[in-house]
Write a protein that holds these residues in place. Structure first.
Motif, PDB file in Angstrom:
ATOM      1  N   GLY A 121       0.827  -1.194   0.000  1.00 47.63           N
ATOM      2  CA  GLY A 121       0.000   0.000   0.000  1.00 47.63           C
ATOM      3  C   GLY A 121       0.865   1.249   0.000  1.00 47.63           C
ATOM      4  O   GLY A 121       2.023   1.234  -0.439  1.00 47.63           O
ATOM      5  N   GLU A 122       0.337   2.341   0.516  1.00 52.59           N
ATOM      6  CA  GLU A 122       1.091   3.580   0.605  1.00 52.59           C
ATOM      7  C   GLU A 122       2.188   3.454   1.659  1.00 52.59           C
ATOM      8  O   GLU A 122       2.131   2.606   2.549  1.00 52.59           O
ATOM      9  N   THR A 123       3.197   4.319   1.544  1.00 54.84           N
ATOM     10  CA  THR A 123       4.265   4.317   2.530  1.00 54.84           C
ATOM     11  C   THR A 123       3.836   5.099   3.762  1.00 54.84           C
ATOM     12  O   THR A 123       2.937   5.946   3.717  1.00 54.84           O
ATOM     13  N   GLY A 124       4.500   4.826   4.887  1.00 51.71           N
ATOM     14  CA  GLY A 124       4.193   5.512   6.138  1.00 51.71           C
ATOM     15  C   GLY A 124       5.076   4.987   7.250  1.00 51.71           C
ATOM     16  O   GLY A 124       5.866   4.054   7.060  1.00 51.71           O
ATOM     17  N   PRO A 125       4.956   5.582   8.437  1.00 50.94           N
ATOM     18  CA  PRO A 125       5.801   5.138   9.545  1.00 50.94           C
ATOM     19  C   PRO A 125       5.400   3.746  10.042  1.00 50.94           C
ATOM     20  O   PRO A 125       4.236   3.373  10.032  1.00 50.94           O
ATOM     21  N   SER A 126       6.391   2.991  10.460  1.00 54.54           N
ATOM     22  CA  SER A 126       6.160   1.696  11.074  1.00 54.54           C
ATOM     23  C   SER A 126       7.196   1.484  12.165  1.00 54.54           C
ATOM     24  O   SER A 126       8.279   2.090  12.138  1.00 54.54           O
ATOM     25  N   VAL A 127       6.866   0.658  13.134  1.00 58.51           N
ATOM     26  CA  VAL A 127       7.763   0.406  14.267  1.00 58.51           C
ATOM     27  C   VAL A 127       7.850  -1.094  14.495  1.00 58.51           C
ATOM     28  O   VAL A 127       6.945  -1.845  14.110  1.00 58.51           O
ATOM     29  N   PRO A 128       8.925  -1.563  15.142  1.00 56.99           N
ATOM     30  CA  PRO A 128       8.977  -2.980  15.520  1.00 56.99           C
ATOM     31  C   PRO A 128       7.859  -3.323  16.496  1.00 56.99           C
ATOM     32  O   PRO A 128       7.434  -2.496  17.300  1.00 56.99           O
ATOM     33  N   ARG A 129       7.387  -4.559  16.417  1.00 56.77           N
ATOM     34  CA  ARG A 129       6.299  -4.983  17.282  1.00 56.77           C
ATOM     35  C   ARG A 129       6.669  -4.867  18.766  1.00 56.77           C
ATOM     36  O   ARG A 129       5.811  -4.613  19.610  1.00 56.77           O
ATOM     37  N   ASP A 130       7.964  -5.020  19.084  1.00 52.98           N
ATOM     38  CA  ASP A 130       8.401  -4.936  20.485  1.00 52.98           C
ATOM     39  C   ASP A 130       8.242  -3.540  21.054  1.00 52.98           C
ATOM     40  O   ASP A 130       8.285  -3.367  22.281  1.00 52.98           O
ATOM     41  N   ALA A 131       8.089  -2.537  20.197  1.00 50.14           N
ATOM     42  CA  ALA A 131       7.943  -1.172  20.699  1.00 50.14           C
ATOM     43  C   ALA A 131       6.537  -0.878  21.211  1.00 50.14           C
ATOM     44  O   ALA A 131       6.319   0.111  21.912  1.00 50.14           O
ATOM     45  N   LEU A 132       5.574  -1.715  20.917  1.00 49.57           N
ATOM     46  CA  LEU A 132       4.185  -1.455  21.269  1.00 49.57           C
ATOM     47  C   LEU A 132       3.912  -1.829  22.720  1.00 49.57           C
ATOM     48  O   LEU A 132       4.342  -2.881  23.199  1.00 49.57           O
ATOM     49  N   ILE A 133       3.189  -0.981  23.400  1.00 47.08           N
ATOM     50  CA  ILE A 133       2.713  -1.238  24.769  1.00 47.08           C
ATOM     51  C   ILE A 133       1.196  -1.322  24.709  1.00 47.08           C
ATOM     52  O   ILE A 133       0.522  -0.337  24.364  1.00 47.08           O
TER      53      ILE A 133
END
Length: 358
Positions: free
Chosen positions: A278-290
Motif C-alpha cells: 500500500g502507501e508508505t508511512g511510519p512503522s515500528v517494531p512490534r516490540d515497541a508497542l505497549i
C-alpha cells in the motif's frame, strides 16, 4: 514501663529501616534507564489478507471405453502410480479380432480383382495398338480397373476401422497419474460412457483461494504465502491465474502453484496470506508497542531536552503488521526515536541512557 520502652525502640528501628529503603528507591528512580531505540522510517505498508483455500488437481480424468465389452484384464490397482501410455485394463476383443481377419480376407480378394482388372486393361492397350480391339472395350476395362481399385480402398478402410476398434479395447493412461478410483471389476460388462477408473495428476497440483474483489486491482505486486494445515512454516507460492466467479459472491478465484516441492494431495486444506503493498508511512517494531488493559496501544519515545534524553509515552493507532513490523496510522512521525528495548518500566519524563546513542 519496661515493655513500653522496648516497643518504642522497635518502632524507631523500623522507622530507620523504612527510611533507608525509601532512600534506596529514590536513588534507583534517579538513575537513567538504559534503553535501545530505533528511528521511525517511511516504509511501504504491507496489508496482510488472510485466505483459506484448498489443493486441486486441474488434470483429472475419468476414463471410459469407446467400445462395449467384457473386462478381460485389470493391470492396475487403487493407489498405483502409472505413466503415460501404460496399459490399465483391456476388454475382450476376440469378436473384433475375427472381424479384422474377415476384413483382411476381403482386402486380399479385392487386391486380386484389382490385379486381374489391371492385367485385362494392359492386354486391351496392346490390342488397341494393333487395332484389334474396339475403343468401347478398352474403356470398359478401364472402368473395371477403377472400380476394382475403389473396392480395394474400401476394404482397406474397413480393415483400418477394425484395427481402431481393437485398439479401443485397451485402456491406457493419458498422462502420468495416480489411480484414485476404480469402478470396474474383472469379468464385468461395460458400455461406452461407463466410468472405469479415475486418474489424478498429482505432480501438477494447483492451490485455489477465494479472494475478495477489493484486492483484484492490487495483485500485480502482491506476494502469496501458504501454510499447510498443522504446519507453522510459511512457503512461497506463485500466482498463476485470476478467475472471476459469480458476481453475487463478490470474490474471484486465485489459482497458484507452490514455489517449492511440497507433499500435497487434492482436497487438502490450506491457509494463505496475501501480502498487498500500500502507501508508505511510519512503522515500528512490534516490540515497541505497549498494549494497555483498556485496549489502547502506545509507544515510548525518546526525546532530547537540555542535553538529556527523556521518555515520553505516546498513544498510537496501529495498522497491519508484517515480518515483525507494525504500521502506525496515527500518533508518531517519520524520524521519531522509538524505544524498542527497555520500555517495560518507564515513567513519563524519566531520563534515559541510550545504548545506541548516535
Amino acid at each position: 514501663m519496661r515493655r513500653l520502652l522496648t516497643i518504642a525502640r522497635a518502632l524507631r528501628a523500623c522507622a530507620k529501616t523504612l527510611a533507608l529503603l525509601m532512600g534506596g528507591i529514590g536513588v534507583a528512580a534517579a538513575q537513567d534507564a538504559r534503553v535501545e531505540t530505533q528511528r521511525v522510517e517511511d516504509t511501504p505498508r504491507i496489508e496482510t489478507l488472510r485466505l483459506t483455500g484448498s489443493v486441486s488437481a486441474p488434470r483429472t480424468s475419468q476414463l471410459s471405453s469407446a467400445e462395449a465389452g467384457q473386462v478381460a484384464s485389470l493391470d492396475v490397482a487403487l493407489g498405483d502410480r502409472v505413466s503415460q501410455g501404460e496399459r490399465l485394463m483391456a476388454l475382450d476383443s476376440r469378436e473384433a479380432e475375427l472381424e479384422r481377419q474377415r476384413a483382411q480376407a476381403n482386402i486380399d480378394q479385392a487386391r486380386a480383382d484389382r490385379d486381374d482388372a489391371r492385367q485385362r486393361l494392359n492386354e486391351a492397350n496392346q490390342l488397341s495398338a494393333q487395332q484389334n480391339i474396339a475403343a468401347s472395350e478398352q474403356r470398359r476395362r478401364q472402368n473395371s480397373l477403377a472400380a476394382a481399385e475403389a473396392l480395394l480402398d474400401a476394404r482397406q478402410t474397413e480393415y483400418a476401422l477394425w484395427e481402431l476398434r481393437i485398439s479401443r479395447h485397451t485402456i491406457t493412461a493419458p498422462f502420468d497419474a495416480l489411480i484414485t478410483q476404480r469402478d470396474s471389476e474383472l469379468g464385468e460388462w461395460v458400455t461406452p460412457g461407463d466410468t472405469l477408473m479415475t486418474l489424478v495428476d498429482i505432480d501438477a497440483l494447483r492451490l485455489d483461494f477465494p479472494v475478495p474483489f477489493s484486492a483484484y486491482g492490487r495483485m500485480d505486486d502482491a506476494t502469496l504465502e501458504i501454510r499447510l494445515e498443522g504446519d507453522t512454516r510459511w512457503y512461497a507460492a506463485r500466482p498463476q491465474a485470476r478467475v472471476p466467479q459469480d458476481a453475487t459472491s463478490r470474490q474471484f478465484l486465485l489459482r497458484a502453484e507452490p514455489a517449492e516441492a511440497l507433499s500435497l494431495l487434492p482436497g487438502m486444506a490450506l491457509e494463505g496470506r496475501l501480502l498487498l503493498e500500500g502507501e508508505t508511512g511510519p512503522s515500528v517494531p512490534r516490540d515497541a508497542l505497549i498494549r494497555r488493559p483498556d485496549g489502547s496501544v502506545s509507544v515510548w519515545l525518546a526525546r532530547q531536552e537540555d542535553d538529556a534524553w527523556r521518555a515520553y509515552e505516546q498513544r498510537v493507532e496501529i495498522g497491519s503488521g508484517h515480518e515483525g513490523n507494525v504500521a502506525i496510522l496515527d500518533g508518531i512521525e517519520v524520524g521519531d526515536r522509538v524505544i524498542v528495548v527497555g520500555n517495560e518500566r518507564l515513567e513519563e519524563g524519566q531520563t534515559l541512557s541510550l545504548i545506541d546513542d548516535d
